[in-house]
Design a protein around this motif. Structure first.
Motif, PDB file in Angstrom:
ATOM      1  N   PHE B  55       0.858  -1.191   0.000  1.00 26.86           N
ATOM      2  CA  PHE B  55       0.000   0.000   0.000  1.00 26.86           C
ATOM      3  C   PHE B  55       0.891   1.238   0.000  1.00 26.86           C
ATOM      4  N   LEU B  56       0.587   2.182  -0.865  1.00 16.51           N
ATOM      5  CA  LEU B  56       1.374   3.425  -0.897  1.00 16.51           C
ATOM      6  C   LEU B  56       0.906   4.305   0.266  1.00 16.51           C
ATOM      7  N   ARG B  57       1.551   4.178   1.395  1.00 24.05           N
ATOM      8  CA  ARG B  57       1.128   4.859   2.621  1.00 24.05           C
ATOM      9  C   ARG B  57       1.318   6.368   2.527  1.00 24.05           C
ATOM     10  N   PRO B  58       0.231   7.118   2.524  1.00 27.37           N
ATOM     11  CA  PRO B  58       0.345   8.568   2.337  1.00 27.37           C
ATOM     12  C   PRO B  58       1.012   9.285   3.511  1.00 27.37           C
ATOM     13  N   GLU B  59       1.087   8.644   4.671  1.00 26.28           N
ATOM     14  CA  GLU B  59       1.777   9.290   5.796  1.00 26.28           C
ATOM     15  C   GLU B  59       3.208   9.655   5.393  1.00 26.28           C
ATOM     16  N   ILE B  60       3.854   8.736   4.660  1.00 29.05           N
ATOM     17  CA  ILE B  60       5.247   8.953   4.268  1.00 29.05           C
ATOM     18  C   ILE B  60       5.357  10.176   3.355  1.00 29.05           C
ATOM     19  N   MET B  61       4.479  10.229   2.345  1.00 30.08           N
ATOM     20  CA  MET B  61       4.530  11.354   1.414  1.00 30.08           C
ATOM     21  C   MET B  61       4.226  12.651   2.160  1.00 30.08           C
ATOM     22  N   GLY B  62       3.254  12.580   3.075  1.00 29.72           N
ATOM     23  CA  GLY B  62       2.900  13.757   3.868  1.00 29.72           C
ATOM     24  C   GLY B  62       4.081  14.256   4.690  1.00 29.72           C
ATOM     25  N   LEU B  63       4.802  13.326   5.305  1.00 34.39           N
ATOM     26  CA  LEU B  63       5.953  13.718   6.137  1.00 34.39           C
ATOM     27  C   LEU B  63       6.997  14.460   5.307  1.00 34.39           C
ATOM     28  N   VAL B  64       7.300  13.918   4.136  1.00 37.75           N
ATOM     29  CA  VAL B  64       8.337  14.538   3.298  1.00 37.75           C
ATOM     30  C   VAL B  64       7.851  15.899   2.789  1.00 37.75           C
ATOM     31  N   ILE B  65       6.613  15.937   2.297  1.00 35.81           N
ATOM     32  CA  ILE B  65       6.103  17.194   1.732  1.00 35.81           C
ATOM     33  C   ILE B  65       5.916  18.239   2.850  1.00 35.81           C
ATOM     34  N   GLY B  66       5.460  17.791   4.011  1.00 35.39           N
ATOM     35  CA  GLY B  66       5.309  18.713   5.145  1.00 35.39           C
ATOM     36  C   GLY B  66       6.642  19.333   5.537  1.00 35.39           C
ATOM     37  N   ALA B  67       7.665  18.480   5.617  1.00 37.17           N
ATOM     38  CA  ALA B  67       9.000  18.984   5.962  1.00 37.17           C
ATOM     39  C   ALA B  67       9.513  19.916   4.873  1.00 37.17           C
ATOM     40  N   LEU B 165       4.294   9.653  -5.899  1.00 36.44           N
ATOM     41  CA  LEU B 165       3.686   8.523  -5.181  1.00 36.44           C
ATOM     42  C   LEU B 165       2.251   8.842  -4.779  1.00 36.44           C
ATOM     43  N   THR B 166       2.016  10.114  -4.385  1.00 33.16           N
ATOM     44  CA  THR B 166       0.653  10.512  -4.008  1.00 33.16           C
ATOM     45  C   THR B 166      -0.275  10.418  -5.221  1.00 33.16           C
ATOM     46  N   ILE B 167       0.216  10.878  -6.368  1.00 30.51           N
ATOM     47  CA  ILE B 167      -0.601  10.805  -7.594  1.00 30.51           C
ATOM     48  C   ILE B 167      -0.890   9.344  -7.944  1.00 30.51           C
ATOM     49  N   LEU B 168       0.136   8.498  -7.840  1.00 31.21           N
ATOM     50  CA  LEU B 168      -0.051   7.070  -8.142  1.00 31.21           C
ATOM     51  C   LEU B 168      -1.071   6.437  -7.204  1.00 31.21           C
ATOM     52  N   LEU B 169      -1.048   6.859  -5.943  1.00 29.91           N
ATOM     53  CA  LEU B 169      -2.001   6.327  -4.966  1.00 29.91           C
ATOM     54  C   LEU B 169      -3.423   6.718  -5.350  1.00 29.91           C
ATOM     55  N   LEU B 170      -3.594   7.998  -5.713  1.00 32.77           N
ATOM     56  CA  LEU B 170      -4.936   8.496  -6.012  1.00 32.77           C
ATOM     57  C   LEU B 170      -5.440   7.971  -7.355  1.00 32.77           C
ATOM     58  N   ALA B 171      -4.533   7.888  -8.340  1.00 31.60           N
ATOM     59  CA  ALA B 171      -4.932   7.432  -9.678  1.00 31.60           C
ATOM     60  C   ALA B 171      -5.089   5.916  -9.704  1.00 31.60           C
ATOM     61  N   ALA B 172      -4.349   5.239  -8.839  1.00 29.05           N
ATOM     62  CA  ALA B 172      -4.413   3.778  -8.710  1.00 29.05           C
ATOM     63  C   ALA B 172      -4.364   3.028 -10.036  1.00 29.05           C
ATOM     64  N   PRO B 183      -2.225  -6.283   7.160  1.00 34.40           N
ATOM     65  CA  PRO B 183      -1.984  -4.894   7.574  1.00 34.40           C
ATOM     66  C   PRO B 183      -2.056  -3.895   6.418  1.00 34.40           C
ATOM     67  N   GLY B 184      -1.613  -4.326   5.232  1.00 33.42           N
ATOM     68  CA  GLY B 184      -1.604  -3.419   4.081  1.00 33.42           C
ATOM     69  C   GLY B 184      -2.985  -3.004   3.634  1.00 33.42           C
ATOM     70  N   SER B 185      -4.009  -3.778   4.052  1.00 36.68           N
ATOM     71  CA  SER B 185      -5.376  -3.439   3.641  1.00 36.68           C
ATOM     72  C   SER B 185      -6.069  -2.572   4.689  1.00 36.68           C
ATOM     73  N   GLN B 186      -5.374  -2.312   5.790  1.00 38.58           N
ATOM     74  CA  GLN B 186      -5.973  -1.521   6.868  1.00 38.58           C
ATOM     75  C   GLN B 186      -5.386  -0.120   6.869  1.00 38.58           C
ATOM     76  N   TYR B 187      -6.204   0.842   6.553  1.00 40.56           N
ATOM     77  CA  TYR B 187      -5.696   2.208   6.566  1.00 40.56           C
ATOM     78  C   TYR B 187      -6.817   3.214   6.806  1.00 40.56           C
ATOM     79  N   ALA B 188      -6.448   4.285   7.474  1.00 39.08           N
ATOM     80  CA  ALA B 188      -7.380   5.383   7.720  1.00 39.08           C
ATOM     81  C   ALA B 188      -7.629   6.108   6.388  1.00 39.08           C
ATOM     82  N   PRO B 189      -8.694   6.923   6.313  1.00 40.75           N
ATOM     83  CA  PRO B 189      -8.979   7.663   5.076  1.00 40.75           C
ATOM     84  C   PRO B 189      -7.743   8.420   4.573  1.00 40.75           C
ATOM     85  N   ILE B 190      -7.554   8.428   3.258  1.00 44.45           N
ATOM     86  CA  ILE B 190      -6.325   8.960   2.683  1.00 44.45           C
ATOM     87  C   ILE B 190      -6.115  10.438   3.029  1.00 44.45           C
ATOM     88  N   ALA B 191      -7.192  11.232   3.010  1.00 43.84           N
ATOM     89  CA  ALA B 191      -7.054  12.659   3.334  1.00 43.84           C
ATOM     90  C   ALA B 191      -6.517  12.828   4.757  1.00 43.84           C
TER      91      ALA B 191
END
Lengths: 72, 353
Positions: B55-67, B165-172, B183-191
């Motif tokens: 699963f392309l975990r958006p937390e990771i992308m968020g951390l990098v973009i936030g920083a 990676l965020t675009i790939l996640l959203l475009a799927a 675990p990979g199928s368990q995730y909070a809402p992407i936003a």
């Protein structure tokens, strides 16, 4: 000319370690430290104050910061 | 005082969000886990075929973009790198080897403890010993060398990769893999996950939150600054878990965890030592990546490659425990880190002792 510690390009904790080491060895009462990131600047500032030195001034330079330290 | 407030707030926000993310769908005790999420991203990209952790975990992308955003605002954004890149890549992979035997990065170790998973109590001494070993290397002159200023294009690579990676996640598109179970199928809402990552990225860029630095600075300088942040993560997660009903104390049947104490302990020695040599825990490497630091980016890429290696060769631990090959890889990882440490010291002229 006071002693200069060049910690540019080094990432923490190395700037703090070489600064601390230099301060403990030096006979000078003023030492200049060069660092290239604000994290190194903050960490060096925080640490030297604990070992009897004060940060007199911080100058922003093109490639980082220049800290002027004085024995307090 | 202002600095201390910031580090405590950062830790508190991480702890609080960790509980909220679990409440909203992330695996238990996995509101944040940098190693797990990088492993899931490796899976999502098809770099390994462990179907339960893709699963392309958006937390990771968020951390990098936030920083990245915060570094631009605070003028910390700077294109640097070139400090032993290949060694950093290898150390990143070795950190991941250790983390995938314990089943979590140091951040998740804290979250697991705050969830009542007592296996973390066995792992923490390992992590501390690993960090202590690392400080011995540092005191004897270990340094991966000075980084250089680089062309600015380099600095945008990490943030750009995160956007892709965020675009790939959203475009799927069909070549991006999504776990259907595990675990990979368990995730909070992407936003929410993306937003949580962004917020923590912003705060961590300012506060320099680092689970390794917290312990390293106590050992080296008796400096508790970063430790306050880690303590805040633990306290807030614990409170959140108690209120949310997630606190289940015990060793057995803990979520995404095994009870093999020796390997929980030893694998975290690897992670602790590796993190000292690399200059930051997995979370910190992501923040550095966002700041334009290619030494951070190459470590993150090493971690992703390490995760792919561990799952492609069936070495990663499972909730059932650690296979023999997994035990061997822990030994090899520890030996390799020690060889790297000694090799670098032998070839460095200066000692800080």
């Amino acid at each position: 000319m006071s002693e200069v510690v060049d910690a540019r390009g080094l990432s923490c904790p190395e700037p703090v370690m070489i600064t601390k080491n230099a301060l403990q060895k030096t006979d000078e009462s003023e030492v200049t430290v060069l660092v290239s990131s604000s994290v190194a600047k903050d960490n060096v500032s925080r640490t030297v104050s604990k070992i009897g030195w004060a940060v007199l001034s911080v100058e922003e330079e093109e490639d980082g910061f220049k800290l002027n330290l004085q024995k307090s | 005082m202002k600095e201390r407030g910031l580090i405590i707030i950062s830790g508190a926000v991480v702890g609080l969000l960790a509980v909220i993310l679990v409440l909203q769908g992330n695996p238990l005790n996995m509101g944040f886990c940098i190693a797990c999420f990088l492993r899931d991203i490796a899976g999502g990209l098809g770099l390994h075929r462990a179907e339960v952790v893709q699963f392309l975990r958006p937390e990771i992308m968020g951390l990098v973009i936030g920083a990245f955003i915060m570094a631009l605002i605070s003028r910390d954004f700077k294109s640097t790198g070139g400090s032993s890149p290949a060694l950093r890549f290898l150390i990143g992979a070795l950190i991941m080897f250790g983390a995938l035997i314990f089943l979590g990065c140091p951040l998740r170790m804290i979250l697991r403890l705050a969830g009542g998973d007592w296996n973390a109590l066995v792992a923490i001494p390992g992590y501390v010993i690993g960090i202590w070993l690392g400080t011995l290397f540092l005191q004897n002159g270990f340094s991966l060398g000075r980084s250089q200023d680089q062309n600015n294009t380099n600095a945008y690579l990490g943030p750009a990769l995160s956007v892709v990676l965020t675009i790939l996640l959203l475009a799927a598109p069909t070549f991006i893999l999504f776990s259907e179970e595990g675990p990979g199928s368990q995730y909070a809402p992407i936003a929410l996950t993306l937003g949580a990552g962004l917020l923590v990225g912003i705060l961590s860029q300012r506060s320099r939150l680092c689970t390794m630095g917290a312990i390293r600075d106590i050992i080296l300088f008796r400096d508790f600054h970063l430790f306050y942040g880690v303590a805040a993560i633990f306290v807030l997660t614990l409170i959140g878990n108690l209120f949310g009903g997630f606190f289940e104390p015990g060793f057995v049947d803990q979520p995404v965890a095994h009870t093999d104490g020796i390997w929980n302990f030893t694998s975290m020695i690897v992670v602790g030592l590796g993190a000292v040599l690399a200059g930051g825990c997995p979370l910190r490497q992501l923040i550095l990546t966002g700041e334009g630091n290619n030494d951070g980016l190459i470590t993150v890429l090493g971690m992703i490659a390490g995760a792919a290696f561990m799952h492609n060769f069936g070495l990663a631990a499972t909730p059932e425990g650690v296979e023999t090959n997994g035990m061997i890889i822990v030994g090899i990882s520890l030996a390799t880190l020690i060889v790297i440490g000694l090799g670098v010291i032998a070839n460095n002229k200066k000692s800080y002792l």
